[in-house]
Design an enzyme around this catalytic site. Structure first.
Site, mmCIF file in Angstrom:
data_model
loop_
_atom_site.group_PDB
_atom_site.id
_atom_site.type_symbol
_atom_site.label_atom_id
_atom_site.label_comp_id
_atom_site.label_asym_id
_atom_site.label_seq_id
_atom_site.Cartn_x
_atom_site.Cartn_y
_atom_site.Cartn_z
ATOM 1 N N GLU A 191 44.852 91.369 7.984
ATOM 2 C CA GLU A 191 45.972 91.459 7.037
ATOM 3 C C GLU A 191 45.673 92.476 5.944
ATOM 4 O OE1 GLU A 191 46.877 87.366 5.933
ATOM 5 O OE2 GLU A 191 48.102 87.156 7.725
ATOM 6 N N GLU A 387 48.026 85.651 15.027
ATOM 7 C CA GLU A 387 48.163 84.442 14.203
ATOM 8 C C GLU A 387 49.617 84.016 14.229
ATOM 9 O OE1 GLU A 387 46.696 84.242 10.183
ATOM 10 O OE2 GLU A 387 45.041 85.584 10.667
HETATM 11 C C1 BGP Z 1 46.795 84.245 7.164
HETATM 12 C C2 BGP Z 1 45.303 84.412 7.197
HETATM 13 C C3 BGP Z 1 44.526 83.287 7.765
HETATM 14 C C4 BGP Z 1 45.193 81.973 7.615
HETATM 15 C C5 BGP Z 1 46.664 81.942 7.757
HETATM 16 C C6 BGP Z 1 47.337 80.659 7.379
HETATM 17 O O1 BGP Z 1 47.336 84.867 6.044
HETATM 18 O O2 BGP Z 1 44.907 85.575 7.882
HETATM 19 O O3 BGP Z 1 43.199 83.385 7.326
HETATM 20 O O4 BGP Z 1 44.526 80.978 7.018
HETATM 21 O O5 BGP Z 1 47.280 82.976 7.057
HETATM 22 O O6 BGP Z 1 47.388 80.558 6.008
HETATM 23 P P1 BGP Z 1 46.961 79.263 5.235
HETATM 24 O O7 BGP Z 1 45.591 78.958 5.703
HETATM 25 O O8 BGP Z 1 47.012 79.601 3.819
HETATM 26 O O9 BGP Z 1 47.931 78.223 5.638
#
Ligand code: BGP
Length: 490
Positions: A191, A387
């Site tokens: 990201e 993701e």
């Molecule tokens: C993205 C990241 C991850 C992740 C995911 C979910 O932005 O790359 O590392 O954790 O989001 O977000 P969160 O864990 O805050 O729910």
């Protein structure tokens, strides 16, 4: 005709060292920015009022390191460090073809500026890759995922310092050489666009007045672009089999109405997101940024040769995260009643056609098809969704089962839209839903925000056995992979 995904489609799951590995102070690992992430009060879940989006100061870093009362869950994660064999066996049972994980830079170069790597850190990932190989699971490795050697932040100023490019390239070359033949798919920065929002976690940027400095931020991003290109160059030179991708937090944003000002505002929003992939896929800064830089008094310093580096070493494929979509309205058209809603790193207006998760993220499967089409139209390179998923509160029944039908529903609808996008002509390499085994949240550092097919018995305070158990979605995903999704495509 049986509807199914293409042969060889890379089904799998995704994690990151900073939220999953734990063992923050073992075997020579150095302190990292993620070790100072304090758990957010659940009351503030939907407001994103946490340290994730607040500019960090040196004072706060020092406080976190000496603090004996606060909770810092990323330090223990889900203990993958000690349970990797068990976890990989579970992934194999689901039929994973690929597994996305990140290497913790601070495990390989504990301070970041050493000349020699930490052998114990390198040995750990050897064991992990060998275990994956045993089951025929292809690793997909992120070099930098929300984790950055703290020493480089406090002593060098993080990525705003050009010297960090050399440290990163040394780290990248070290792991590319060490894992040659074991790893073929690489992502440089997770990201990369998030540096513009958080700065500290992934970039080690400290802003002493508590305010984000755009000049420094964009200079830091420029350094990451150059470092990514040089790592891509090295990856291809070390092993021509290597494929390197960029990784964007994709933020699909719809114009709130067909009012031309709203439509233009949505284009601006898209530009602020696609700037990063435009540079990394197309190999040069897009012209629309000139106006943005001019109007905001930003001057990105290019060293001689930088343009050529970006041009010569673009990425091989594009990957992205997708959780939700948002709505954009021109400030001229906003009314008082338009309430802000929380989201994956952004705040915006609620979409009346969509439902939101417990954390306020607006669920939009068709938005994934929209985004896949848009990105493929624009770049014409293979895409990968690295993701996606639903962060939710899971309930363990008395018999230990976990009925996460909401998660199955979310994923199923997204996979169906991925199929539609492939039919639309999009070249999609694979799909690795986020947090396939429960792990600590990036934004709120909670354990109770779970994404996994596998439950980890740990609470927000780090209490629990950390034992693993299969949720209903585990069996569901196994069937999806085994049938190449034909079981859920009507
Ligand atoms: C993205 C990241 C991850 C992740 C995911 C979910 O932005 O790359 O590392 O954790 O989001 O977000 P969160 O864990 O805050 O729910």
């Amino acid at each position: 005709m049986v509807k199914q995904f293409p042969e060889g489609f890379l089904w799998g799951g995704a994690t990151a060292a900073n939220q999953y590995e734990g063992a923050w102070d073992l075997d020579g690992r150095g302190p990292a920015t993620s070790d100072t992430s304090r758990a957010v009060d659940p009351e503030k879940r939907k407001t994103m009022e946490g340290e994730f989006t607040t500019p960090m100061t040196l004072e706060k870093v020092k406080f976190a390191l000496e603090d004996t009362e606060g909770l810092y869950p990323k330090r223990w994660g889900s203990d993958f460090y000690h349970r990797y064999k068990e976890d990989i066996a579970l992934m194999a049972e689901m039929g994973f073809k690929t597994f996305r994980l990140s290497i913790a830079w601070s495990r390989i170069f504990p301070k970041g500026d050493e000349l020699e790597p930490n052998e114990a850190g390198l040995a750990f990932y050897d064991k992990v890759f060998d275990e994956l190989n045993k089951y025929g699971i292809e690793p997909l490795v992120t070099l930098s995922h929300y984790e950055f050697p703290l020493h480089l932040a406090t002593e060098y100023g993080g990525w705003k310092n050009r010297q960090v490019i050399d440290f990163f390239v040394r780290y990248a070359e070290t792991v590319l050489k060490r894992y040659k033949g074991k790893v073929k798919y690489w992502l440089t920065f997770n990201e990369i666009n998030i540096l513009g929002m958080t700065g500290y976690l992934s970039g080690g940027l400290l802003f002493e007045d508590g305010k984000l400095n755009l000049q420094e931020m964009y200079q830091a991003v420029h350094h990451q672009f150059i470092a990514s290109s040089l790592a891509t160059k090295a990856a291809h030179a070390i092993d021509p089999e290597n494929k390197v991708g960029m990784m964007l937090a994709r933020m699909e944003s719809y114009a709130a109405t067909c009012h031309p000002d709203d439509v233009m505002e949505a284009i601006h929003k898209d530009h602020s997101n696609l700037f990063y992939s435009d540079v990394q896929v197309r190999g040069k800064y897009p012209s629309y940024m000139n106006r943005f830089f001019k109007e905001n008094g930003i001057e990105v310093v290019f060293e001689p040769g930088d343009e050529a580096i970006l041009k010569q070493y673009p990425v091989d494929f594009m990957s992205f995260s997708y959780y939700m979509s948002s709505v954009t309205r021109s400030p001229k058209n906003q009314t008082e009643e338009q309430k802000a809603t929380a989201g994956n790193l952004i705040l915006g207006e609620a979409n009346p056609y969509l439902e939101a998760s417990d954390w306020g993220w607006q669920i939009d499967p068709v938005g994934l098809r929209v985004t896949l089409n848009k990105l493929y139209d624009r770049y014409q390179v293979p895409l990968m969704i690295v993701e996606n998923g639903l962060g939710a509160l899971d309930k363990v029944e008395e018999d230990g089962s976990i009925h996460d039908s909401y998660r199955i529903d979310y994923l199923e609808k997204h996979i169906q839209q991925m199929y539609e996008a492939i039919e639309d002509g999009v070249e999609l390499m694979g799909y690795t839903p986020w947090g396939c085994i429960d792990l600590v949240s990036a934004s709120t550092s909670e354990m109770s925000k779970r994404y996994g097919f596998v439950y980890v018995d740990a609470d927000d305070q780090g209490n629990g056995s950390f034992d693993r158990s299969r949720k209903d979605s585990f069996f569901w995903y196994k069937d999806v992979i085994a049938s190449n999704a034909s079981n859920i495509l009507k």
